[in-house]
Design a protein around this motif. Structure first.
Motif, mmCIF file in Angstrom:
data_model
loop_
_atom_site.group_PDB
_atom_site.id
_atom_site.type_symbol
_atom_site.label_atom_id
_atom_site.label_comp_id
_atom_site.label_asym_id
_atom_site.label_seq_id
_atom_site.Cartn_x
_atom_site.Cartn_y
_atom_site.Cartn_z
ATOM 1 N N LYS A 128 69.142 125.566 32.861
ATOM 2 C CA LYS A 128 69.623 126.784 32.926
ATOM 3 C C LYS A 128 68.632 127.616 31.600
ATOM 4 C CE LYS A 128 74.018 126.162 34.648
ATOM 5 N NZ LYS A 128 75.522 126.214 34.458
ATOM 6 N N SER A 129 68.193 126.704 30.700
ATOM 7 C CA SER A 129 67.594 127.656 29.581
ATOM 8 C C SER A 129 66.382 126.592 29.187
ATOM 9 C CB SER A 129 68.504 127.771 28.341
ATOM 10 O OG SER A 129 68.989 126.599 27.873
ATOM 11 N N ASP A 143 65.769 132.050 29.517
ATOM 12 C CA ASP A 143 66.412 131.847 30.746
ATOM 13 C C ASP A 143 65.377 131.029 31.330
ATOM 14 O OD1 ASP A 143 66.586 132.705 33.819
ATOM 15 O OD2 ASP A 143 68.549 133.078 32.623
#
Length: 367
Positions: A128-129, A143
């Protein structure tokens, strides 16, 4: 990883500067983490004599810059030496990993103070990151799906330069397995064909709907597996062809790339199947799986109608692929079955409708 070239460059730099105490030994115990590599590069970048040199290299290159080329243009220092030594080692000794750098830059202006450094993780598709570092060494989370507006220097080891070496290795393995003839046209032996005319099929245009790559992985590393029938016994003939230019989805490319050499086939039809280099899967294992899959059906091909055998060869390649390639990490892109010699194809979709191509006959005239 046995990166002889990288290690040789490290040794050359080391012997050309004063020996310093405390440099790491070349051993697996000193392999740095992804964050350590990115953090170390920030320190290199902060050296005043290096910063403008590195920015200039990255801004003026359309292709990723290998670690070897990057450091050959810098003045060696202890920090650079440490980074070069540590990044020249890999746990995956057989996976042909090559450290390279490229600049993600989505803005109209370039502010060096905004530059971040990030390492492209192998499992970027599941994250996700992405962890990045600013020039002060602070960690910043980006992101994973949305490209950042600030410039990011990305460090990668399974990209453009790695694919070059892997394609060569895979073709060597196909030859050793008897699935590629010794007379197949390759970059190594192309000069020997310059005195004869070659009947080929050329890729004039191509676009992809989805290349499966998150922004941190940069351009997709696409390659083709071509397959046909070599002789009257329906022996398979396979070749790996890199497609280095094919970076972005929903873009149209006009490569004029030769995909099929008809002298290699007994019959006037062949298959073209597109794949994306998967950093999560050892390519040595992958090509072995494909060889095993095709070899298993070789004995059944003799005596079949050739068009059936041609389809079975392409089917064996697909059937041999790891199951996850059809689920979360879809690295199989598309298949173009039964491409015929002397026939043109316009806006021709693959079986999965993920790729669209124009193909045309092309004769390479001898000198």
């Amino acid at each position: 990883m046995k990166k002889i070239i990288l290690i040789a460059v490290a040794v050359l730099l080391f012997t050309n500067c004063e020996k310093k105490e405390g440099l790491p030994e070349l051993s697996a115990e000193n392999i740095p983490s992804n964050d350590q590599i990115a953090s170390s590069f920030v320190k290199v970048l902060n050296e005043e004599t290096n910063q403008q040199n590195i920015f200039s290299q990255l801004q003026n290159s359309d292709l990723p810059i290998s670690l070897t080329d990057m450091f050959s243009r810098l003045i060696p220092s202890e920090k650079q030496m440490r980074f070069l030594f540590s990044a020249s080692i890999s746990k995956k000794a057989d996976n042909r990993e090559v450290y390279e750098f490229w600049l993600h830059h989505n803005t109209d202006t370039f502010n060096p103070e905004e530059v971040l450094v990030a390492y492209a993780p192998d499992n970027a598709e599941q994250l996700k990151s992405i962890t990045a570092f600013d020039l002060q060494g602070n960690k910043i989370e980006l992101d994973a799906k949305t490209p950042p507006e600030v410039p990011v220097i990305v460090i990668e080891k399974n990209g453009f330069h790695a694919l070059q070496l892997r394609v060569e290795d895979m073709n060597d393995k196909l030859q050793k397995a008897g699935l590629q003839s010794k007379t197949a046209v390759t970059l190594k032996n192309f000069k020997s064909y310059q005195k004869t005319n070659l009947e080929t099929t050329k890729l004039d245009k191509i676009s992809l709907k989805d290349d499966q790559e998150p922004w941190i992985k940069g351009g997709a590393e696409i390659y083709a597996i071509t397959s046909g029938i070599r002789d009257t016994n329906n022996a398979p003939e396979l070749k790996i062809i890199p497609m280095y230019y094919l970076d972005d989805e929903d873009e149209t490319y006009y490569p004029n790339q030769i995909m099929l050499f008809w002298d290699e086939y007994q019959y006037q039809a062949a298959n073209i199947q597109l794949f994306e280099q998967d950093s999560n899967y050892n390519y040595q294992e992958l090509i072995s799986i494909i060889i095993d899959g095709v070899t298993q059906i070789t004995g059944t091909l003799s005596g079949q109608p050739w068009v059936n055998a041609l389809g079975n060869i392409a089917g064996a390649i697909i059937d041999a692929l790891p199951e996850q390639w059809y689920t979360d990490d879809d690295d199989y892109i598309d298949s173009f079955y039964t491409i015929e010699k002397n026939k043109s194809y316009s806006n021709h979709y693959g079986a999965s409708k993920n790729a669209k191509v124009d193909l045309s006959p092309f004769t390479v005239l001898g000198n």
